[in-house]
Design a protein around this motif. Structure first.
Motif, PDB file in Angstrom:
ATOM      1  N   GLY A 152      -3.579   3.772  -2.126  1.00 62.48           N
ATOM      2  CA  GLY A 152      -3.675   2.749  -3.165  1.00 62.48           C
ATOM      3  C   GLY A 152      -2.931   1.499  -2.743  1.00 62.48           C
ATOM      4  O   GLY A 152      -2.210   1.496  -1.740  1.00 62.48           O
ATOM      5  N   ALA A 153      -3.111   0.422  -3.508  1.00 64.78           N
ATOM      6  CA  ALA A 153      -2.462  -0.852  -3.176  1.00 64.78           C
ATOM      7  C   ALA A 153      -1.773  -1.394  -4.424  1.00 64.78           C
ATOM      8  O   ALA A 153      -2.426  -1.806  -5.383  1.00 64.78           O
ATOM      9  N   ARG A 154      -0.436  -1.365  -4.394  1.00 67.26           N
ATOM     10  CA  ARG A 154       0.313  -1.877  -5.545  1.00 67.26           C
ATOM     11  C   ARG A 154       0.167  -3.397  -5.578  1.00 67.26           C
ATOM     12  O   ARG A 154       0.481  -4.065  -4.592  1.00 67.26           O
ATOM     13  N   PRO A 155      -0.273  -3.950  -6.697  1.00 68.30           N
ATOM     14  CA  PRO A 155      -0.440  -5.417  -6.774  1.00 68.30           C
ATOM     15  C   PRO A 155       0.898  -6.093  -7.059  1.00 68.30           C
ATOM     16  O   PRO A 155       1.507  -5.855  -8.097  1.00 68.30           O
ATOM     17  N   THR A 156       1.361  -6.937  -6.118  1.00 68.25           N
ATOM     18  CA  THR A 156       2.720  -7.469  -6.236  1.00 68.25           C
ATOM     19  C   THR A 156       2.764  -8.981  -6.072  1.00 68.25           C
ATOM     20  O   THR A 156       2.328  -9.515  -5.050  1.00 68.25           O
ATOM     21  N   LEU A 157       3.299  -9.659  -7.049  1.00 69.69           N
ATOM     22  CA  LEU A 157       3.561 -11.097  -6.966  1.00 69.69           C
ATOM     23  C   LEU A 157       4.912 -11.285  -6.287  1.00 69.69           C
ATOM     24  O   LEU A 157       5.730 -10.361  -6.262  1.00 69.69           O
ATOM     25  N   PRO A 158       5.182 -12.459  -5.708  1.00 68.57           N
ATOM     26  CA  PRO A 158       6.398 -12.617  -4.901  1.00 68.57           C
ATOM     27  C   PRO A 158       7.696 -12.264  -5.632  1.00 68.57           C
ATOM     28  O   PRO A 158       8.622 -11.765  -5.004  1.00 68.57           O
ATOM     29  N   ASP A 159       7.778 -12.491  -6.935  1.00 62.61           N
ATOM     30  CA  ASP A 159       9.021 -12.141  -7.634  1.00 62.61           C
ATOM     31  C   ASP A 159       8.946 -10.764  -8.295  1.00 62.61           C
ATOM     32  O   ASP A 159       9.833 -10.399  -9.076  1.00 62.61           O
ATOM     33  N   ARG A 219       0.826  -1.206   0.000  1.00 62.25           N
ATOM     34  CA  ARG A 219       0.000   0.000   0.000  1.00 62.25           C
ATOM     35  C   ARG A 219       0.861   1.258   0.000  1.00 62.25           C
ATOM     36  O   ARG A 219       2.027   1.237   0.407  1.00 62.25           O
ATOM     37  N   GLY A 220       0.279   2.355  -0.472  1.00 64.63           N
ATOM     38  CA  GLY A 220       0.987   3.630  -0.487  1.00 64.63           C
ATOM     39  C   GLY A 220      -0.020   4.766  -0.519  1.00 64.63           C
ATOM     40  O   GLY A 220      -1.193   4.561  -0.831  1.00 64.63           O
ATOM     41  N   TYR A 221       0.447   5.947  -0.168  1.00 65.84           N
ATOM     42  CA  TYR A 221      -0.428   7.110  -0.028  1.00 65.84           C
ATOM     43  C   TYR A 221       0.102   8.272  -0.856  1.00 65.84           C
ATOM     44  O   TYR A 221       1.288   8.326  -1.170  1.00 65.84           O
ATOM     45  N   HIS A 222      -0.807   9.211  -1.169  1.00 67.16           N
ATOM     46  CA  HIS A 222      -0.314  10.489  -1.682  1.00 67.16           C
ATOM     47  C   HIS A 222      -1.098  11.649  -1.088  1.00 67.16           C
ATOM     48  O   HIS A 222      -2.235  11.494  -0.664  1.00 67.16           O
ATOM     49  N   THR A 266       4.360  11.053  -2.687  1.00 64.34           N
ATOM     50  CA  THR A 266       3.911   9.662  -2.532  1.00 64.34           C
ATOM     51  C   THR A 266       4.812   8.962  -1.526  1.00 64.34           C
ATOM     52  O   THR A 266       6.007   9.247  -1.433  1.00 64.34           O
ATOM     53  N   THR A 267       4.205   8.063  -0.772  1.00 65.60           N
ATOM     54  CA  THR A 267       4.931   7.412   0.316  1.00 65.60           C
ATOM     55  C   THR A 267       5.503   6.073  -0.127  1.00 65.60           C
ATOM     56  O   THR A 267       5.189   5.551  -1.200  1.00 65.60           O
ATOM     57  N   GLY A 268       6.294   5.481   0.761  1.00 68.94           N
ATOM     58  CA  GLY A 268       6.875   4.164   0.530  1.00 68.94           C
ATOM     59  C   GLY A 268       5.843   3.069   0.692  1.00 68.94           C
ATOM     60  O   GLY A 268       4.663   3.246   0.392  1.00 68.94           O
ATOM     61  N   VAL A 269       6.280   1.930   1.193  1.00 64.27           N
ATOM     62  CA  VAL A 269       5.453   0.721   1.208  1.00 64.27           C
ATOM     63  C   VAL A 269       4.866   0.470   2.594  1.00 64.27           C
ATOM     64  O   VAL A 269       5.570   0.555   3.606  1.00 64.27           O
ATOM     65  N   GLU A 270       3.582   0.145   2.618  1.00 61.57           N
ATOM     66  CA  GLU A 270       2.947  -0.326   3.843  1.00 61.57           C
ATOM     67  C   GLU A 270       2.386  -1.716   3.578  1.00 61.57           C
ATOM     68  O   GLU A 270       1.542  -1.891   2.688  1.00 61.57           O
ATOM     69  N   LEU A 271       2.869  -2.707   4.321  1.00 63.69           N
ATOM     70  CA  LEU A 271       2.365  -4.068   4.160  1.00 63.69           C
ATOM     71  C   LEU A 271       1.237  -4.263   5.168  1.00 63.69           C
ATOM     72  O   LEU A 271       1.459  -4.464   6.357  1.00 63.69           O
ATOM     73  N   ALA A 272       0.024  -4.134   4.667  1.00 67.34           N
ATOM     74  CA  ALA A 272      -1.186  -4.215   5.494  1.00 67.34           C
ATOM     75  C   ALA A 272      -2.289  -4.738   4.590  1.00 67.34           C
ATOM     76  O   ALA A 272      -2.147  -4.703   3.363  1.00 67.34           O
TER      77      ALA A 272
END
Ligand SMILES: Cc1cc2nc3c(=O)[nH]c(=O)nc-3n(C[C@H](O)[C@H](O)[C@H](O)COP(=O)(O)OP(=O)(O)OC[C@H]3O[C@@H](n4cnc5c(N)ncnc54)[C@H](O)[C@@H]3O)c2cc1C
Length: 439
Positions: free
Chosen positions: A357-364, A280-283, A316-322
Protein backbone atom coordinates in the motif's frame (compact mmCIF):
# COMPACT_ATOMS: atom_id res chain seq x y z
CA UNK A 1 -28.32 21.82 9.60
CA UNK A 2 -26.49 24.72 7.97
CA UNK A 3 -27.40 24.04 4.35
CA UNK A 4 -30.90 24.03 3.02
CA UNK A 5 -33.29 23.24 0.24
CA UNK A 6 -32.56 21.11 -2.78
CA UNK A 7 -28.90 21.92 -3.09
CA UNK A 8 -27.44 19.12 -1.06
CA UNK A 9 -26.10 16.48 -3.41
CA UNK A 10 -22.49 15.49 -3.01
CA UNK A 11 -20.19 12.98 -4.69
CA UNK A 12 -17.53 11.52 -2.42
CA UNK A 13 -14.71 10.19 -4.59
CA UNK A 14 -12.76 7.34 -3.04
CA UNK A 15 -14.23 4.75 -0.67
CA UNK A 16 -11.37 4.14 1.74
CA UNK A 17 -11.49 4.78 5.45
CA UNK A 18 -11.66 8.53 4.80
CA UNK A 19 -14.29 8.52 2.03
CA UNK A 20 -16.58 5.97 3.68
CA UNK A 21 -16.50 7.84 6.98
CA UNK A 22 -17.07 11.19 5.28
CA UNK A 23 -20.00 9.76 3.32
CA UNK A 24 -21.68 8.45 6.46
CA UNK A 25 -21.28 11.72 8.35
CA UNK A 26 -22.70 13.64 5.38
CA UNK A 27 -25.58 11.19 5.08
CA UNK A 28 -26.36 11.70 8.77
CA UNK A 29 -26.61 15.43 8.07
CA UNK A 30 -29.15 15.04 5.30
CA UNK A 31 -26.90 15.19 2.24
CA UNK A 32 -27.73 13.06 -0.80
CA UNK A 33 -24.43 11.21 -1.03
CA UNK A 34 -22.96 9.23 -3.91
CA UNK A 35 -19.83 7.37 -2.84
CA UNK A 36 -17.70 6.47 -5.86
CA UNK A 37 -14.84 4.01 -6.17
CA UNK A 38 -13.36 2.01 -9.01
CA UNK A 39 -12.83 -0.89 -6.64
CA UNK A 40 -14.86 -2.47 -3.85
CA UNK A 41 -14.91 -0.22 -0.75
CA UNK A 42 -11.71 -0.29 1.32
CA UNK A 43 -9.74 -2.35 -1.19
CA UNK A 44 -6.67 -0.14 -1.21
CA UNK A 45 -4.64 1.52 1.54
CA UNK A 46 -7.45 1.06 4.03
CA UNK A 47 -7.35 -2.69 3.43
CA UNK A 48 -3.87 -3.67 4.43
CA UNK A 49 -2.80 -1.49 7.34
CA UNK A 50 -1.77 -2.53 10.83
CA UNK A 51 -5.21 -1.88 12.34
CA UNK A 52 -3.90 0.25 15.19
CA UNK A 53 -6.28 2.85 16.64
CA UNK A 54 -4.42 4.76 19.29
CA UNK A 55 -4.56 8.35 20.57
CA UNK A 56 -0.76 8.35 20.99
CA UNK A 57 -0.10 8.13 17.24
CA UNK A 58 -0.13 11.89 16.74
CA UNK A 59 3.62 12.51 16.52
CA UNK A 60 4.57 12.46 12.84
CA UNK A 61 7.57 10.55 11.59
CA UNK A 62 9.21 13.82 10.55
CA UNK A 63 10.03 15.11 14.02
CA UNK A 64 13.40 15.93 15.64
CA UNK A 65 13.89 12.29 16.70
CA UNK A 66 14.31 11.53 12.99
CA UNK A 67 17.51 13.57 12.92
CA UNK A 68 19.30 11.04 15.17
CA UNK A 69 18.50 8.25 12.75
CA UNK A 70 19.16 10.11 9.48
CA UNK A 71 22.77 8.89 9.22
CA UNK A 72 21.62 5.30 9.60
CA UNK A 73 18.72 5.77 7.17
CA UNK A 74 20.97 7.33 4.53
CA UNK A 75 22.87 4.05 4.29
CA UNK A 76 19.59 2.70 2.92
CA UNK A 77 19.83 -0.63 4.71
CA UNK A 78 17.31 -0.02 7.50
CA UNK A 79 14.12 -2.04 7.82
CA UNK A 80 12.32 1.10 8.99
CA UNK A 81 13.09 3.33 6.01
CA UNK A 82 14.24 2.61 2.47
CA UNK A 83 14.30 4.84 -0.55
CA UNK A 84 14.94 4.88 -4.28
CA UNK A 85 17.46 7.65 -4.89
CA UNK A 86 16.11 8.74 -8.26
CA UNK A 87 12.63 8.95 -6.77
CA UNK A 88 13.82 11.25 -3.98
CA UNK A 89 15.41 13.58 -6.53
CA UNK A 90 12.22 13.68 -8.57
CA UNK A 91 10.23 14.33 -5.42
CA UNK A 92 12.61 16.94 -4.07
CA UNK A 93 9.95 19.54 -3.13
CA UNK A 94 8.18 16.92 -1.06
CA UNK A 95 11.41 15.63 0.49
CA UNK A 96 12.62 19.12 1.43
CA UNK A 97 9.20 20.06 2.76
CA UNK A 98 9.10 16.86 4.81
CA UNK A 99 12.54 17.57 6.34
CA UNK A 100 11.73 21.23 6.94
CA UNK A 101 8.59 20.18 8.84
CA UNK A 102 10.67 17.92 11.09
CA UNK A 103 12.14 20.93 12.92
CA UNK A 104 11.00 21.29 16.51
CA UNK A 105 8.46 24.12 16.12
CA UNK A 106 6.90 22.69 12.98
CA UNK A 107 6.77 19.16 14.38
CA UNK A 108 5.07 20.52 17.51
CA UNK A 109 2.44 22.23 15.38
CA UNK A 110 1.85 19.06 13.34
CA UNK A 111 1.62 17.00 16.50
CA UNK A 112 -0.98 19.31 18.02
CA UNK A 113 -3.00 19.23 14.80
CA UNK A 114 -2.88 15.44 14.58
CA UNK A 115 -3.76 15.05 18.24
CA UNK A 116 -7.06 16.83 17.52
CA UNK A 117 -7.77 13.80 15.29
CA UNK A 118 -6.26 10.90 17.23
CA UNK A 119 -7.80 11.92 20.55
CA UNK A 120 -11.27 11.52 19.04
CA UNK A 121 -10.49 8.37 17.08
CA UNK A 122 -11.69 5.71 19.52
CA UNK A 123 -14.98 7.51 20.18
CA UNK A 124 -15.70 8.12 16.51
CA UNK A 125 -14.86 4.54 15.59
CA UNK A 126 -17.11 3.31 18.37
CA UNK A 127 -19.98 5.46 17.09
CA UNK A 128 -19.65 4.00 13.59
CA UNK A 129 -19.27 0.44 14.87
CA UNK A 130 -22.29 0.79 17.07
CA UNK A 131 -24.34 1.87 14.09
CA UNK A 132 -23.04 -0.85 11.79
CA UNK A 133 -23.05 -3.53 14.47
CA UNK A 134 -19.42 -4.64 14.11
CA UNK A 135 -17.96 -3.47 17.43
CA UNK A 136 -16.59 -6.98 18.02
CA UNK A 137 -13.81 -6.17 15.54
CA UNK A 138 -12.26 -3.73 18.02
CA UNK A 139 -10.24 -4.81 21.06
CA UNK A 140 -9.33 -2.08 23.48
CA UNK A 141 -5.91 -3.49 24.35
CA UNK A 142 -3.71 -0.45 23.75
CA UNK A 143 -0.41 -0.85 21.94
CA UNK A 144 2.92 -2.35 23.05
CA UNK A 145 6.34 -1.01 22.06
CA UNK A 146 9.07 -3.50 22.87
CA UNK A 147 12.88 -3.27 22.87
CA UNK A 148 15.49 -5.97 22.42
CA UNK A 149 18.65 -3.93 22.91
CA UNK A 150 19.90 -1.46 25.47
CA UNK A 151 19.06 -3.16 28.75
CA UNK A 152 16.23 -2.44 31.19
CA UNK A 153 16.48 1.35 30.88
CA UNK A 154 15.94 1.45 27.13
CA UNK A 155 12.15 1.92 27.16
CA UNK A 156 12.40 4.88 29.55
CA UNK A 157 15.24 6.34 27.51
CA UNK A 158 13.22 6.01 24.34
CA UNK A 159 10.57 8.19 25.97
CA UNK A 160 12.97 11.08 26.61
CA UNK A 161 13.02 12.14 22.95
CA UNK A 162 10.66 14.50 21.14
CA UNK A 163 7.88 11.94 20.71
CA UNK A 164 8.05 10.90 24.34
CA UNK A 165 7.95 14.49 25.54
CA UNK A 166 4.97 15.29 23.31
CA UNK A 167 3.10 12.25 24.57
CA UNK A 168 3.83 13.27 28.14
CA UNK A 169 2.74 16.85 27.48
CA UNK A 170 -0.55 15.76 25.97
CA UNK A 171 -1.35 13.33 28.74
CA UNK A 172 -0.91 9.98 27.01
CA UNK A 173 -1.25 7.06 29.41
CA UNK A 174 2.07 5.18 29.25
CA UNK A 175 3.17 2.32 31.45
CA UNK A 176 6.85 1.40 31.30
CA UNK A 177 7.43 -2.35 31.66
CA UNK A 178 10.54 -4.23 32.71
CA UNK A 179 11.34 -7.65 31.34
CA UNK A 180 9.04 -9.55 33.70
CA UNK A 181 6.17 -7.11 33.53
CA UNK A 182 6.35 -7.22 29.74
CA UNK A 183 6.32 -11.01 29.75
CA UNK A 184 3.28 -10.96 32.02
CA UNK A 185 1.51 -8.38 29.85
CA UNK A 186 2.07 -10.27 26.58
CA UNK A 187 3.02 -13.89 27.35
CA UNK A 188 3.11 -14.88 23.67
CA UNK A 189 6.28 -12.80 23.22
CA UNK A 190 9.45 -14.87 23.37
CA UNK A 191 11.64 -13.67 26.28
CA UNK A 192 14.12 -11.79 24.07
CA UNK A 193 12.91 -8.33 25.03
CA UNK A 194 14.48 -6.42 27.89
CA UNK A 195 11.90 -3.68 28.27
CA UNK A 196 8.89 -2.06 26.73
CA UNK A 197 6.08 0.37 27.25
CA UNK A 198 2.36 0.02 26.99
CA UNK A 199 0.30 2.79 25.44
CA UNK A 200 -2.77 1.87 27.38
CA UNK A 201 -5.55 3.67 25.57
CA UNK A 202 -6.95 2.66 22.19
CA UNK A 203 -6.57 -0.73 20.62
CA UNK A 204 -6.64 -2.69 17.40
CA UNK A 205 -9.12 -4.06 14.89
CA UNK A 206 -9.09 -7.63 13.61
CA UNK A 207 -9.64 -6.70 9.95
CA UNK A 208 -9.46 -3.02 8.98
CA UNK A 209 -10.69 -3.57 5.42
CA UNK A 210 -13.79 -5.51 6.44
CA UNK A 211 -14.48 -3.06 9.27
CA UNK A 212 -14.71 -0.25 6.72
CA UNK A 213 -16.47 -2.34 4.07
CA UNK A 214 -19.21 -3.19 6.57
CA UNK A 215 -19.61 0.53 7.30
CA UNK A 216 -20.03 1.10 3.55
CA UNK A 217 -22.72 -1.59 3.44
CA UNK A 218 -24.54 0.13 6.26
CA UNK A 219 -24.29 3.44 4.38
CA UNK A 220 -26.02 1.78 1.40
CA UNK A 221 -28.64 0.13 3.61
CA UNK A 222 -29.43 3.59 4.96
CA UNK A 223 -30.12 4.90 1.46
CA UNK A 224 -26.65 6.04 0.38
CA UNK A 225 -25.60 5.42 -3.19
CA UNK A 226 -22.43 3.46 -3.93
CA UNK A 227 -21.25 3.89 -7.51
CA UNK A 228 -18.67 1.57 -8.99
CA UNK A 229 -16.44 3.29 -11.51
CA UNK A 230 -13.29 5.21 -12.30
CA UNK A 231 -13.54 8.99 -12.07
CA UNK A 232 -11.43 10.65 -14.75
CA UNK A 233 -12.34 14.36 -14.59
CA UNK A 234 -13.68 16.90 -12.14
CA UNK A 235 -14.77 20.30 -13.40
CA UNK A 236 -16.14 23.14 -11.30
CA UNK A 237 -19.05 25.07 -12.73
CA UNK A 238 -20.79 28.21 -11.55
CA UNK A 239 -23.36 26.43 -9.42
CA UNK A 240 -22.41 22.75 -9.58
CA UNK A 241 -19.49 20.40 -10.15
CA UNK A 242 -19.41 17.95 -12.98
CA UNK A 243 -17.42 14.77 -12.86
CA UNK A 244 -16.89 12.00 -15.33
CA UNK A 245 -17.25 8.40 -14.22
CA UNK A 246 -16.54 5.65 -16.77
CA UNK A 247 -17.05 8.17 -19.55
CA UNK A 248 -20.42 9.30 -18.22
CA UNK A 249 -20.86 12.93 -17.26
CA UNK A 250 -22.44 13.46 -13.82
CA UNK A 251 -23.16 16.51 -11.77
CA UNK A 252 -23.63 17.38 -8.12
CA UNK A 253 -23.60 20.42 -5.86
CA UNK A 254 -20.31 19.45 -4.28
CA UNK A 255 -17.50 16.98 -4.82
CA UNK A 256 -15.44 15.73 -1.89
CA UNK A 257 -12.16 14.20 -2.98
CA UNK A 258 -10.99 11.37 -0.69
CA UNK A 259 -8.82 9.43 -3.12
CA UNK A 260 -5.93 8.84 -0.69
CA UNK A 261 -2.64 8.45 -2.61
CA UNK A 262 -4.42 9.08 -5.93
CA UNK A 263 -5.83 12.46 -4.88
CA UNK A 264 -3.09 14.38 -6.70
CA UNK A 265 -3.96 12.79 -10.05
CA UNK A 266 -7.56 13.99 -9.89
CA UNK A 267 -6.67 17.40 -8.49
CA UNK A 268 -4.25 17.95 -11.37
CA UNK A 269 -7.02 17.30 -13.85
CA UNK A 270 -9.23 19.78 -12.02
CA UNK A 271 -6.54 22.49 -12.30
CA UNK A 272 -4.72 22.24 -8.97
CA UNK A 273 -1.20 21.28 -7.94
CA UNK A 274 -0.51 19.47 -4.71
CA UNK A 275 2.71 18.43 -2.95
CA UNK A 276 1.61 14.91 -2.06
CA UNK A 277 4.07 12.09 -1.47
CA UNK A 278 3.61 8.44 -0.63
CA UNK A 279 5.23 6.22 1.97
CA UNK A 280 4.83 2.67 0.75
CA UNK A 281 4.49 -0.32 3.06
CA UNK A 282 3.82 -4.04 2.92
CA UNK A 283 2.07 -6.71 4.91
CA UNK A 284 2.18 -10.48 5.10
CA UNK A 285 0.26 -12.91 7.31
CA UNK A 286 1.80 -15.67 9.42
CA UNK A 287 0.38 -18.76 11.05
CA UNK A 288 0.78 -19.01 14.79
CA UNK A 289 1.76 -22.21 16.53
CA UNK A 290 0.75 -21.12 20.00
CA UNK A 291 -1.63 -18.62 21.55
CA UNK A 292 -2.80 -15.50 19.75
CA UNK A 293 -1.22 -12.30 21.12
CA UNK A 294 -3.62 -9.92 22.82
CA UNK A 295 -1.82 -6.75 21.66
CA UNK A 296 -0.51 -5.09 18.57
CA UNK A 297 3.24 -4.98 19.06
CA UNK A 298 5.85 -2.65 17.65
CA UNK A 299 9.17 -4.49 17.76
CA UNK A 300 11.21 -1.30 17.67
CA UNK A 301 14.63 -2.90 17.14
CA UNK A 302 13.07 -5.51 14.87
CA UNK A 303 11.68 -2.67 12.72
CA UNK A 304 8.19 -4.03 12.12
CA UNK A 305 4.69 -3.93 13.63
CA UNK A 306 2.59 -7.01 14.18
CA UNK A 307 -0.98 -7.67 15.24
CA UNK A 308 -3.46 -10.52 15.30
CA UNK A 309 -5.98 -10.37 12.43
CA UNK A 310 -8.64 -12.66 11.03
CA UNK A 311 -6.18 -13.79 8.33
CA UNK A 312 -3.35 -14.62 10.74
CA UNK A 313 -0.67 -12.64 12.50
CA UNK A 314 -0.17 -9.59 10.29
CA UNK A 315 3.29 -8.12 9.98
CA UNK A 316 3.48 -4.62 8.50
CA UNK A 317 6.69 -3.02 7.35
CA UNK A 318 8.18 0.45 7.73
CA UNK A 319 8.46 3.10 5.04
CA UNK A 320 9.64 2.73 1.46
CA UNK A 321 10.04 5.97 -0.48
CA UNK A 322 9.48 4.83 -4.06
CA UNK A 323 7.02 5.73 -6.84
CA UNK A 324 3.46 4.82 -5.91
CA UNK A 325 3.06 2.37 -8.78
CA UNK A 326 6.59 0.95 -9.03
CA UNK A 327 6.85 -2.84 -8.71
CA UNK A 328 7.06 -4.23 -5.17
CA UNK A 329 10.44 -4.65 -3.57
CA UNK A 330 10.22 -7.28 -0.86
CA UNK A 331 13.67 -6.72 0.60
CA UNK A 332 12.40 -4.81 3.66
CA UNK A 333 9.88 -7.54 4.44
CA UNK A 334 12.49 -10.25 3.94
CA UNK A 335 14.88 -8.35 6.18
CA UNK A 336 12.50 -8.18 9.14
CA UNK A 337 10.78 -11.55 8.71
CA UNK A 338 13.42 -13.60 10.59
CA UNK A 339 13.05 -11.17 13.51
CA UNK A 340 9.35 -12.01 13.71
CA UNK A 341 10.31 -15.67 14.01
CA UNK A 342 12.62 -14.74 16.89
CA UNK A 343 9.85 -12.84 18.68
CA UNK A 344 6.76 -15.03 18.22
CA UNK A 345 5.95 -18.69 17.87
CA UNK A 346 4.96 -18.67 14.19
CA UNK A 347 5.20 -21.51 11.68
CA UNK A 348 5.39 -19.53 8.45
CA UNK A 349 3.76 -17.17 5.99
CA UNK A 350 0.24 -17.99 4.85
CA UNK A 351 -0.47 -18.53 1.12
CA UNK A 352 -1.87 -15.04 0.79
CA UNK A 353 0.28 -12.87 -1.49
CA UNK A 354 2.23 -10.01 0.09
CA UNK A 355 0.15 -6.83 0.14
CA UNK A 356 1.50 -3.39 -0.75
CA UNK A 357 0.00 0.00 0.00
CA UNK A 358 0.98 3.66 -0.25
CA UNK A 359 0.39 5.96 2.70
CA UNK A 360 -0.65 9.38 1.35
CA UNK A 361 1.58 11.96 3.03
CA UNK A 362 1.76 15.74 2.76
CA UNK A 363 5.09 17.35 3.71
CA UNK A 364 3.95 18.30 7.23
CA UNK A 365 2.19 14.95 7.74
CA UNK A 366 -1.11 16.73 8.43
CA UNK A 367 -4.10 16.00 6.14
CA UNK A 368 -5.89 18.63 4.09
CA UNK A 369 -9.55 18.93 5.14
CA UNK A 370 -11.79 21.60 3.63
CA UNK A 371 -12.56 23.40 0.38
CA UNK A 372 -9.86 23.55 -2.30
CA UNK A 373 -8.28 27.04 -2.55
CA UNK A 374 -10.69 29.64 -3.92
CA UNK A 375 -13.37 27.02 -4.42
CA UNK A 376 -16.53 26.19 -2.57
CA UNK A 377 -17.57 23.35 -4.88
CA UNK A 378 -14.56 21.07 -4.70
CA UNK A 379 -13.64 19.84 -1.23
CA UNK A 380 -10.79 17.62 -0.13
CA UNK A 381 -10.04 15.18 2.67
CA UNK A 382 -6.76 13.29 2.18
CA UNK A 383 -3.16 12.96 3.33
CA UNK A 384 -3.70 10.85 6.46
CA UNK A 385 -0.25 9.17 6.19
CA UNK A 386 0.30 6.44 8.82
CA UNK A 387 -2.93 7.04 10.73
CA UNK A 388 -5.76 7.15 8.20
CA UNK A 389 -7.57 4.09 9.45
CA UNK A 390 -7.89 5.62 12.91
CA UNK A 391 -8.47 9.21 11.82
CA UNK A 392 -10.82 8.62 8.87
CA UNK A 393 -13.95 8.68 11.05
CA UNK A 394 -12.76 11.87 12.77
CA UNK A 395 -11.82 13.82 9.64
CA UNK A 396 -15.02 12.50 8.03
CA UNK A 397 -17.03 14.06 10.83
CA UNK A 398 -15.08 17.32 10.66
CA UNK A 399 -15.47 17.78 6.91
CA UNK A 400 -19.18 16.98 7.15
CA UNK A 401 -19.53 19.57 9.89
CA UNK A 402 -17.79 22.20 7.77
CA UNK A 403 -19.80 21.36 4.66
CA UNK A 404 -23.01 21.60 6.66
CA UNK A 405 -22.14 24.96 8.17
CA UNK A 406 -21.73 23.58 11.67
CA UNK A 407 -19.07 24.46 14.19
CA UNK A 408 -16.38 21.81 13.71
CA UNK A 409 -15.09 19.80 16.68
CA UNK A 410 -11.51 20.99 15.99
CA UNK A 411 -9.61 24.12 15.02
CA UNK A 412 -9.73 23.59 11.26
CA UNK A 413 -7.03 26.13 10.40
CA UNK A 414 -4.47 23.40 11.08
CA UNK A 415 -5.89 21.39 8.17
CA UNK A 416 -6.16 24.23 5.62
CA UNK A 417 -5.90 22.83 2.07
CA UNK A 418 -4.02 25.97 0.94
CA UNK A 419 -0.97 24.71 2.86
CA UNK A 420 -0.15 22.29 0.04
CA UNK A 421 -2.69 22.83 -2.74
CA UNK A 422 -2.47 25.68 -5.24
CA UNK A 423 -4.90 26.58 -7.94
CA UNK A 424 -3.29 26.82 -11.33
CA UNK A 425 -3.85 29.82 -13.54
CA UNK A 426 -6.21 29.22 -16.44
CA UNK A 427 -4.83 26.70 -18.90
CA UNK A 428 -1.94 28.21 -20.75
CA UNK A 429 -3.45 27.27 -24.12
CA UNK A 430 -6.04 30.01 -23.59
CA UNK A 431 -3.79 32.71 -22.19
CA UNK A 432 -3.45 36.01 -23.97
CA UNK A 433 0.20 35.30 -24.78
CA UNK A 434 -0.50 31.82 -26.10
CA UNK A 435 -3.25 33.16 -28.34
CA UNK A 436 -0.96 35.91 -29.63
CA UNK A 437 1.82 33.46 -30.36
CA UNK A 438 -0.54 31.10 -32.14
CA UNK A 439 -2.00 33.90 -34.24
C1 LIG B 1 1.73 -0.79 5.92
C2 LIG B 1 0.73 0.23 6.44
C3 LIG B 1 0.33 0.18 7.77
C4 LIG B 1 -0.58 1.12 8.27
N1 LIG B 1 -1.01 1.02 9.57
C5 LIG B 1 -1.99 1.86 10.02
C6 LIG B 1 -2.53 1.70 11.32
O1 LIG B 1 -2.16 0.79 12.07
N2 LIG B 1 -3.49 2.59 11.73
C7 LIG B 1 -3.93 3.57 10.93
O2 LIG B 1 -4.77 4.34 11.37
N3 LIG B 1 -3.45 3.73 9.67
C8 LIG B 1 -2.51 2.90 9.21
N4 LIG B 1 -2.01 3.04 7.93
C9 LIG B 1 -2.45 4.18 7.14
C10 LIG B 1 -3.83 4.00 6.55
O3 LIG B 1 -3.94 2.72 5.96
C11 LIG B 1 -4.09 5.09 5.50
O4 LIG B 1 -3.79 6.36 6.03
C12 LIG B 1 -5.56 5.10 5.09
O5 LIG B 1 -5.95 3.81 4.66
C13 LIG B 1 -5.82 6.10 3.98
O6 LIG B 1 -7.19 6.02 3.66
P1 LIG B 1 -7.80 6.79 2.43
O7 LIG B 1 -9.26 6.57 2.49
O8 LIG B 1 -7.29 8.16 2.39
O9 LIG B 1 -7.13 6.07 1.15
P2 LIG B 1 -7.52 4.67 0.43
O10 LIG B 1 -7.90 3.66 1.42
O11 LIG B 1 -6.41 4.36 -0.50
O12 LIG B 1 -8.81 5.03 -0.39
C14 LIG B 1 -8.77 5.79 -1.58
C15 LIG B 1 -9.77 5.18 -2.54
O13 LIG B 1 -9.90 6.02 -3.69
C16 LIG B 1 -10.15 5.19 -4.80
N5 LIG B 1 -9.81 5.95 -5.99
C17 LIG B 1 -8.64 6.59 -6.25
N6 LIG B 1 -8.69 7.22 -7.45
C18 LIG B 1 -9.93 6.97 -7.95
C19 LIG B 1 -10.58 7.36 -9.16
N7 LIG B 1 -9.96 8.11 -10.07
N8 LIG B 1 -11.85 6.94 -9.37
C20 LIG B 1 -12.47 6.15 -8.45
N9 LIG B 1 -11.91 5.78 -7.29
C21 LIG B 1 -10.65 6.17 -7.04
C22 LIG B 1 -9.26 3.99 -4.55
O14 LIG B 1 -9.72 2.86 -5.30
C23 LIG B 1 -9.36 3.81 -3.05
O15 LIG B 1 -10.36 2.89 -2.68
C24 LIG B 1 -1.09 2.13 7.42
C25 LIG B 1 -0.71 2.15 6.07
C26 LIG B 1 0.18 1.21 5.57
C27 LIG B 1 0.54 1.24 4.11
Amino acid sequence: MGHSGMSNSIAVIGAGSVGISSAIHLQQRGWRVTLVDRKAPASETSWGNAGVINPSSFVPLNNPDLHNSLGRYLRNTSGSLRFQKAHLLKQLPWVLGFLEASKTRRAQASSHALFMLTRQAVDEHRALMQRTGNAARFSETGWLKVFRNGGPERASQALTGFAGRMMHELGIDIEVLDRDALQAREPTLRPIFNSGYHLRAGGRVDNPGLLMREHAERFVADGGKLLHGDVSEIEEKQDSVSWTCEGELKSSDRVLLCAGPWSGDLLARAGYDVTLGVERGYHAHYELKGDVPAHSVHDVDGEYIVGPMTGGLRLTTGVELAPRDAPSDLSQLEQVEPRLFEAFDVTGRTDEPVWRGARPTLPDSVPVIGPAPRSDRLWVNFGHQHIGLMTGPVSGKLVAQLLSGEQADADMRAFAPSRWITRRRKARANSWLARRLRA
